[in-house]
Design a protein around this motif. Structure first.
Motif, PDB file in Angstrom:
ATOM      1  N   VAL A   1       0.852  -1.191   0.000  1.00 43.95           N
ATOM      2  CA  VAL A   1       0.000   0.000   0.000  1.00 43.95           C
ATOM      3  C   VAL A   1       0.885   1.237   0.000  1.00 43.95           C
ATOM      4  O   VAL A   1       1.860   1.310   0.741  1.00 43.95           O
ATOM      5  N   ILE A   2       0.550   2.202  -0.834  1.00 40.32           N
ATOM      6  CA  ILE A   2       1.256   3.469  -0.865  1.00 40.32           C
ATOM      7  C   ILE A   2       0.253   4.580  -0.580  1.00 40.32           C
ATOM      8  O   ILE A   2      -0.823   4.635  -1.190  1.00 40.32           O
ATOM      9  N   VAL A   3       0.572   5.435   0.354  1.00 41.43           N
ATOM     10  CA  VAL A   3      -0.311   6.525   0.772  1.00 41.43           C
ATOM     11  C   VAL A   3       0.336   7.852   0.399  1.00 41.43           C
ATOM     12  O   VAL A   3       1.490   8.111   0.761  1.00 41.43           O
ATOM     13  N   THR A   4      -0.408   8.701  -0.329  1.00 39.03           N
ATOM     14  CA  THR A   4       0.107  10.004  -0.753  1.00 39.03           C
ATOM     15  C   THR A   4      -0.979  11.056  -0.581  1.00 39.03           C
ATOM     16  O   THR A   4      -2.114  10.749  -0.215  1.00 39.03           O
TER      17      THR A   4
ATOM     18  N   ASP B   1      -1.735  14.792  -5.100  1.00 39.89           N
ATOM     19  CA  ASP B   1      -0.921  15.347  -6.173  1.00 39.89           C
ATOM     20  C   ASP B   1      -1.154  14.525  -7.440  1.00 39.89           C
ATOM     21  O   ASP B   1      -0.820  13.334  -7.490  1.00 39.89           O
ATOM     22  N   PRO B   2      -1.706  15.134  -8.504  1.00 42.06           N
ATOM     23  CA  PRO B   2      -1.981  14.367  -9.729  1.00 42.06           C
ATOM     24  C   PRO B   2      -0.724  13.835 -10.400  1.00 42.06           C
ATOM     25  O   PRO B   2      -0.790  12.843 -11.136  1.00 42.06           O
ATOM     26  N   ALA B   3       0.436  14.472 -10.146  1.00 43.89           N
ATOM     27  CA  ALA B   3       1.672  14.008 -10.775  1.00 43.89           C
ATOM     28  C   ALA B   3       2.110  12.659 -10.228  1.00 43.89           C
ATOM     29  O   ALA B   3       2.909  11.956 -10.867  1.00 43.89           O
ATOM     30  N   MET B   4       1.604  12.242  -9.051  1.00 41.54           N
ATOM     31  CA  MET B   4       1.981  10.963  -8.464  1.00 41.54           C
ATOM     32  C   MET B   4       1.122   9.809  -8.971  1.00 41.54           C
ATOM     33  O   MET B   4       1.579   8.663  -9.004  1.00 41.54           O
ATOM     34  N   LYS B   5      -0.108  10.094  -9.334  1.00 41.31           N
ATOM     35  CA  LYS B   5      -1.072   9.032  -9.617  1.00 41.31           C
ATOM     36  C   LYS B   5      -0.637   8.127 -10.756  1.00 41.31           C
ATOM     37  O   LYS B   5      -0.591   6.887 -10.610  1.00 41.31           O
ATOM     38  N   ARG B   6      -0.298   8.690 -11.892  1.00 43.24           N
ATOM     39  CA  ARG B   6       0.066   7.883 -13.066  1.00 43.24           C
ATOM     40  C   ARG B   6       1.368   7.103 -12.858  1.00 43.24           C
ATOM     41  O   ARG B   6       1.431   5.901 -13.182  1.00 43.24           O
ATOM     42  N   PRO B   7       2.441   7.713 -12.324  1.00 45.16           N
ATOM     43  CA  PRO B   7       3.660   6.933 -12.079  1.00 45.16           C
ATOM     44  C   PRO B   7       3.447   5.748 -11.155  1.00 45.16           C
ATOM     45  O   PRO B   7       4.047   4.685 -11.358  1.00 45.16           O
ATOM     46  N   ILE B   8       2.601   5.913 -10.116  1.00 46.75           N
ATOM     47  CA  ILE B   8       2.341   4.794  -9.204  1.00 46.75           C
ATOM     48  C   ILE B   8       1.635   3.663  -9.949  1.00 46.75           C
ATOM     49  O   ILE B   8       1.953   2.475  -9.767  1.00 46.75           O
ATOM     50  N   GLU B   9       0.683   3.998 -10.807  1.00 40.41           N
ATOM     51  CA  GLU B   9      -0.018   2.972 -11.592  1.00 40.41           C
ATOM     52  C   GLU B   9       0.928   2.248 -12.537  1.00 40.41           C
ATOM     53  O   GLU B   9       0.803   1.034 -12.741  1.00 40.41           O
ATOM     54  N   ASP B  10       1.882   2.983 -13.118  1.00 41.03           N
ATOM     55  CA  ASP B  10       2.781   2.394 -14.104  1.00 41.03           C
ATOM     56  C   ASP B  10       3.941   1.618 -13.465  1.00 41.03           C
ATOM     57  O   ASP B  10       4.292   0.517 -13.912  1.00 41.03           O
ATOM     58  N   VAL B  11       4.541   2.181 -12.421  1.00 42.22           N
ATOM     59  CA  VAL B  11       5.751   1.598 -11.841  1.00 42.22           C
ATOM     60  C   VAL B  11       5.429   0.590 -10.749  1.00 42.22           C
ATOM     61  O   VAL B  11       6.086  -0.445 -10.632  1.00 42.22           O
TER      62      VAL B  11
ATOM     63  N   ARG C   1      -3.633   4.768  -1.947  1.00 42.29           N
ATOM     64  CA  ARG C   1      -4.655   5.407  -1.126  1.00 42.29           C
ATOM     65  C   ARG C   1      -4.222   6.828  -0.789  1.00 42.29           C
ATOM     66  O   ARG C   1      -3.024   7.138  -0.755  1.00 42.29           O
ATOM     67  N   LEU C   2      -5.213   7.689  -0.543  1.00 37.24           N
ATOM     68  CA  LEU C   2      -4.939   9.080  -0.217  1.00 37.24           C
ATOM     69  C   LEU C   2      -4.815   9.258   1.292  1.00 37.24           C
ATOM     70  O   LEU C   2      -5.490   8.584   2.069  1.00 37.24           O
ATOM     71  N   CYS C   3      -3.998  10.201   1.677  1.00 40.46           N
ATOM     72  CA  CYS C   3      -3.718  10.447   3.091  1.00 40.46           C
ATOM     73  C   CYS C   3      -4.930  11.083   3.771  1.00 40.46           C
ATOM     74  O   CYS C   3      -5.459  12.104   3.305  1.00 40.46           O
ATOM     75  N   MET C   4      -5.380  10.488   4.890  1.00 42.68           N
ATOM     76  CA  MET C   4      -6.539  11.012   5.615  1.00 42.68           C
ATOM     77  C   MET C   4      -6.269  12.401   6.177  1.00 42.68           C
ATOM     78  O   MET C   4      -7.160  13.239   6.272  1.00 42.68           O
ATOM     79  N   TRP C   5      -5.037  12.655   6.563  1.00 44.82           N
ATOM     80  CA  TRP C   5      -4.731  13.970   7.121  1.00 44.82           C
ATOM     81  C   TRP C   5      -4.970  15.066   6.091  1.00 44.82           C
ATOM     82  O   TRP C   5      -5.544  16.113   6.392  1.00 44.82           O
ATOM     83  N   HIS C   6      -4.537  14.804   4.851  1.00 45.91           N
ATOM     84  CA  HIS C   6      -4.749  15.794   3.795  1.00 45.91           C
ATOM     85  C   HIS C   6      -6.230  15.958   3.485  1.00 45.91           C
ATOM     86  O   HIS C   6      -6.701  17.067   3.207  1.00 45.91           O
ATOM     87  N   ILE C   7      -6.966  14.846   3.515  1.00 46.95           N
ATOM     88  CA  ILE C   7      -8.407  14.924   3.234  1.00 46.95           C
ATOM     89  C   ILE C   7      -9.110  15.759   4.297  1.00 46.95           C
ATOM     90  O   ILE C   7      -9.882  16.675   3.987  1.00 46.95           O
ATOM     91  N   MET C   8      -8.876  15.439   5.574  1.00 49.12           N
ATOM     92  CA  MET C   8      -9.535  16.167   6.655  1.00 49.12           C
ATOM     93  C   MET C   8      -9.052  17.613   6.737  1.00 49.12           C
ATOM     94  O   MET C   8      -9.784  18.493   7.209  1.00 49.12           O
ATOM     95  N   ASP C   9      -7.837  17.873   6.297  1.00 53.70           N
ATOM     96  CA  ASP C   9      -7.328  19.237   6.322  1.00 53.70           C
ATOM     97  C   ASP C   9      -8.088  20.142   5.364  1.00 53.70           C
ATOM     98  O   ASP C   9      -8.145  21.363   5.556  1.00 53.70           O
TER      99      ASP C   9
END
Length: 344
Positions: free
Chosen positions: A276-279, A282-292, A299-307
């Motif tokens: 599991v990778i949590v970030t 940032d849209p620049a991270m999404k595609r590289p994670i899917e490819d690499v 999954r997205l970080c809960m702290w950033h969501i609640m912030d």
């Protein structure tokens, strides 16, 4: 004629002991001073010297005996032997600027102390003890501080090169140490990753879920020589719910290309990607994670969501205690199915 208004920084530094004969004009009240020096060292009208340096050295010795310092200049004015300042006692002559200098041993000590996270003031105090007293150091705390500032500025121009050189040398002597980096065509460092043996041990034990977040950190002392200065720590959680570092990186830009390189070197360093990778979002991270890391769950970080809650629902509702309790009961639970979560 140089003034004696040069004093060192610090609360425990000595104060000049003035000397010389004071004269007060009865008409204007103006004070002038004449030095107390022997007649053999006092210049008189009509003295002749073979060379300019000989005259300068004689007058310098006269100034030292009298309690002040001199310097060469291009101004030619007729002056009397009276001075407009008092003179410094011989015990304090080492504090005058012309009598102070940082030797090579001073500079080496300041640099070595800095490598041990010892500041210039403490380095001066250590040197004072080693030399047997304040007046035996040959420099002051201000001199030590100024050299440290100049050293920081110098390092600031070559910090990236020095960092890479230090990490690559570790890679040569430590077989389980990983260091990879990329440079631009101009030779400027644009991304760097490293992981030591402790980081790798942490990953093998606590690396099922990994979080990484690009954080800009500005250094107030000097600017990094590559732009952006974006720090990317890879973090996990141990059995005591404490953060453990799994790897570290510094990147010059947050682009999909940079993140692809970073994820690839991370996978090569550890042999596999985390489950599991949590970030953040940032849209620049999404595609590289899917490819690499296609087998890793992103999954997205809960702290950033609640912030971002305040900007989504507004400050009035967000400040409502009942609303926060009800929302937390929904968000911070693992007992709700997706349909029930959406309904709530």
């Amino acid at each position: 004629m140089a003034s004696n208004a040069i004093v060192d920084c610090g609360d425990d530094d000595p104060i000049y002991q003035p000397r010389g004969v004071e004269h007060v004009s009865p008409s204007s009240g103006k004070k002038t001073y004449t030095p107390n020096s022997s007649s053999s060292m006092t210049p008189v009208v009509g003295m002749v010297f073979d060379m300019v340096d000989a005259a300068y050295n004689f007058y310098k010795a006269y100034a030292h005996a009298g309690g002040w310092t001199v310097r060469k200049g291009t101004e030619h004015t007729k002056r009397t032997e009276a001075h407009n300042h008092s003179f410094v006692h011989e015990e304090d002559l080492h504090l005058l600027r012309e009598n102070r200098s940082l030797s090579r041993s001073h500079e080496d000590m300041i640099k070595k102390m800095s490598n041990l996270n010892i500041g210039p003031v403490r380095a001066f105090n250590i040197m004072k003890e080693l030399c047997g007293g304040f007046d035996n150091v040959g420099a002051t705390k201000c001199d030590f501080k100024n050299f440290k500032k100049e050293l920081n500025v110098f390092i600031g121009e070559f910090d990236a090169e020095m960092l890479v050189r230090r990490l690559t040398r570790k890679k040569e002597f430590l077989p389980n140490f990983t260091c990879e980096y990329q440079t631009t065509e101009e030779g400027v460092l644009k991304c760097l990753f490293w992981a030591d043996e402790d980081m790798k041990r942490n990953f093998y034990m606590f690396g099922d879920v990994v979080s990484f977040d690009a954080t800009y950190k500005r250094n107030n002392l000097y600017i990094m020589s590559f732009s952006g200065n974006c720090i990317v720590p890879f973090t996990g959680i141990d059995n005591h719910n404490r953060n453990v570092t799994l790897g570290a990186s510094i990147i010059g830009s947050e682009t999909a290309e940079t993140y692809s390189w970073l994820l690839n070197v991370f996978k090569d360093a550890f042999g596999y990607a985390p489950r599991v990778i949590v970030t953040d979002q940032d849209p620049a991270m999404k595609r590289p994670i899917e490819d690499v890391w296609p087998d890793s769950r992103h999954r997205l970080c809960m702290w950033h969501i609640m912030d971002k809650l305040t900007t989504k629902v507004g400050p009035t509702i967000c400040a409502n205690t009942d609303f926060r309790k009800r929302l937390s009961a929904i968000v911070w639970t693992d007992s709700l199915l997706p349909e029930a979560f959406e309904t709530e």
